[in-house]
Scaffold this active site. Structure first.
Site, PDB file in Angstrom:
ATOM      1  N   ASP A  33       0.815  -1.220   0.000  1.00  0.00           N
ATOM      2  CA  ASP A  33       0.000   0.000   0.000  1.00  0.00           C
ATOM      3  C   ASP A  33       0.851   1.273   0.000  1.00  0.00           C
ATOM      4  O   ASP A  33       1.952   1.286   0.547  1.00  0.00           O
ATOM      5  CB  ASP A  33      -0.894  -0.017   1.247  1.00  0.00           C
ATOM      6  N   ASN A  81     -10.869  -3.233  -5.525  1.00  0.00           N
ATOM      7  CA  ASN A  81     -10.088  -2.334  -6.392  1.00  0.00           C
ATOM      8  C   ASN A  81     -10.769  -2.036  -7.732  1.00  0.00           C
ATOM      9  O   ASN A  81     -10.375  -1.096  -8.444  1.00  0.00           O
ATOM     10  CB  ASN A  81      -8.684  -2.897  -6.646  1.00  0.00           C
TER      11      ASN A  81
HETATM   12  C1  FPP Z   1      -2.245   0.008  -3.171  1.00  0.00           C
HETATM   13  O1  FPP Z   1      -1.679   1.294  -3.196  1.00  0.00           O
HETATM   14  C2  FPP Z   1      -1.655  -0.780  -4.212  1.00  0.00           C
HETATM   15  C3  FPP Z   1      -2.343  -1.490  -5.140  1.00  0.00           C
HETATM   16  C4  FPP Z   1      -3.796  -1.568  -5.207  1.00  0.00           C
HETATM   17  C5  FPP Z   1      -1.636  -2.206  -6.180  1.00  0.00           C
HETATM   18  C6  FPP Z   1      -0.370  -2.858  -5.730  1.00  0.00           C
HETATM   19  C7  FPP Z   1       0.391  -3.289  -6.895  1.00  0.00           C
HETATM   20  C8  FPP Z   1       1.733  -3.175  -7.008  1.00  0.00           C
HETATM   21  C9  FPP Z   1       2.640  -2.681  -5.985  1.00  0.00           C
HETATM   22  C10 FPP Z   1       2.401  -3.662  -8.206  1.00  0.00           C
HETATM   23  C11 FPP Z   1       2.213  -5.105  -8.200  1.00  0.00           C
HETATM   24  C12 FPP Z   1       2.879  -5.763  -9.218  1.00  0.00           C
HETATM   25  C13 FPP Z   1       2.581  -7.012  -9.585  1.00  0.00           C
HETATM   26  C14 FPP Z   1       3.535  -7.709 -10.399  1.00  0.00           C
HETATM   27  C15 FPP Z   1       1.358  -7.702  -9.201  1.00  0.00           C
HETATM   28  P1  FPP Z   1      -2.654   2.534  -3.428  1.00  0.00           P
HETATM   29  O2  FPP Z   1      -2.799   2.738  -4.889  1.00  0.00           O
HETATM   30  O3  FPP Z   1      -3.957   2.266  -2.740  1.00  0.00           O
HETATM   31  O4  FPP Z   1      -1.885   3.686  -2.750  1.00  0.00           O
HETATM   32  P2  FPP Z   1      -2.548   4.928  -2.006  1.00  0.00           P
HETATM   33  O5  FPP Z   1      -3.330   4.368  -0.852  1.00  0.00           O
HETATM   34  O6  FPP Z   1      -1.364   5.719  -1.566  1.00  0.00           O
HETATM   35  O7  FPP Z   1      -3.404   5.636  -3.004  1.00  0.00           O
END
Ligand code: FPP
Length: 256
Positions: A33, A81
């Site tokens: 996250d 998501n």
């Molecule tokens: C949450 O951060 C992250 C996700 C929903 C996606 C996580 C995916 C990756 C790190 C890349 C994964 C790669 C592979 C190969 C599967 P957020 O977007 O909610 O962050 P925020 O809370 O700061 O907005």
């Protein structure tokens, strides 16, 4: 061997020296996250945060291989998501494909077993094909299990297990009195994987966001303010050290 990760700071070496190699968490679950906030802080688009998060993921996997972690489960896309804007969902769906295209040969070389859990039927065709190909290509490997939670939700997982148990009971294949915790666990998407010993959640959020609800009954939680793209081997080692300093009693009492 670990020297390839030396970032010149050296603190990780001190941390590594403190880790008890025979007491490593067998299974680490990670909620990656903070990508969006990482990007925002730098005036970059959210997708730049996810891309950088993918690099963090690569580093963590590489270091975990060297440490000898047996299972890593990564929350790559939750059932919730889908509520994100279409462009972000499309980007997030392409990431596993991109990651596997680049990394699969090295993962095979390291004897990694790729697994995935969640409702994969909803994934775009090309994402599903890349994931299924990686699962097939690595199914005879015997090393670290890399388990991607894709379109995964803990409640949905429990519900699909209940539905399958009900169906089998109705068809006479199962006697409901046989249902115990071990049997129920095998109907969950995580099937034969051990329950996570350690959950890592960066980015300053203190919740489990519908991840592995049944499986984390006795998991140790490690929360940190660090945003996922900044998560490095020092954080991983710190999480492992904190885990090793906890006393896991599983509802029992302290051994005297
Ligand atoms: C949450 O951060 C992250 C996700 C929903 C996606 C996580 C995916 C990756 C790190 C890349 C994964 C790669 C592979 C190969 C599967 P957020 O977007 O909610 O962050 P925020 O809370 O700061 O907005």
């Amino acid at each position: 061997m670990v020297d390839q990760h030396n970032n010149g700071k050296g603190k990780w070496k001190q941390l590594l020296a403190q880790v008890q190699k025979n007491e490593l968490p067998r299974h680490i679950a990670v909620i990656m996250d903070g990508n969006g906030r990482w990007a925002k802080k730098r005036g970059l688009p959210r997708i730049a945060g996810h891309r950088s998060g993918m690099q963090s993921l690569k580093n963590m996997i590489s270091f975990s291989h060297e440490l000898g972690i047996q299972v890593i489960t990564l929350f790559a896309f939750s059932t919730e998501n889908w509520k994100r804007p279409r462009w972000e969902v499309d980007f997030l769906m392409r990431l596993p494909e991109e990651y596997l295209q680049k990394e699969l040969p090295a993962l095979i070389e390291k004897n990694t077993v790729i697994q995935a859990m969640g409702d994969l039927s909803q994934l775009p065709e090309s994402t599903l094909a890349a994931v299924e190909n990686a699962i097939t290509e690595t199914r005879h490997n015997t090393g670290m299990v890399l388990n991607f939670a894709l379109n995964y939700g803990g409640r949905a997982d429990i519900l699909q297990a209940v539905r399958n148990l009900c169906r089998e009971a109705k068809e006479g294949q199962l006697d409901c009195r046989e249902i115990d915790e071990a049997l129920f666990s095998r109907y969950l998407c995580s099937r034969d994987l051990p329950d996570p010993d350690l959950l890592i959640r960066p980015s300053g959020e203190f919740r489990i966001s519908n991840f592995l609800l049944w499986q984390m009954a006795y998991t140790e939680f490690w929360f940190s303010q660090v945003l996922w793209p900044d998560f490095d081997r020092e954080h991983l080692l710190q999480a492992i050290l904190d885990y090793q300093n906890r006393e896991r009693r599983f509802g029992g009492i302290k051994n005297t």
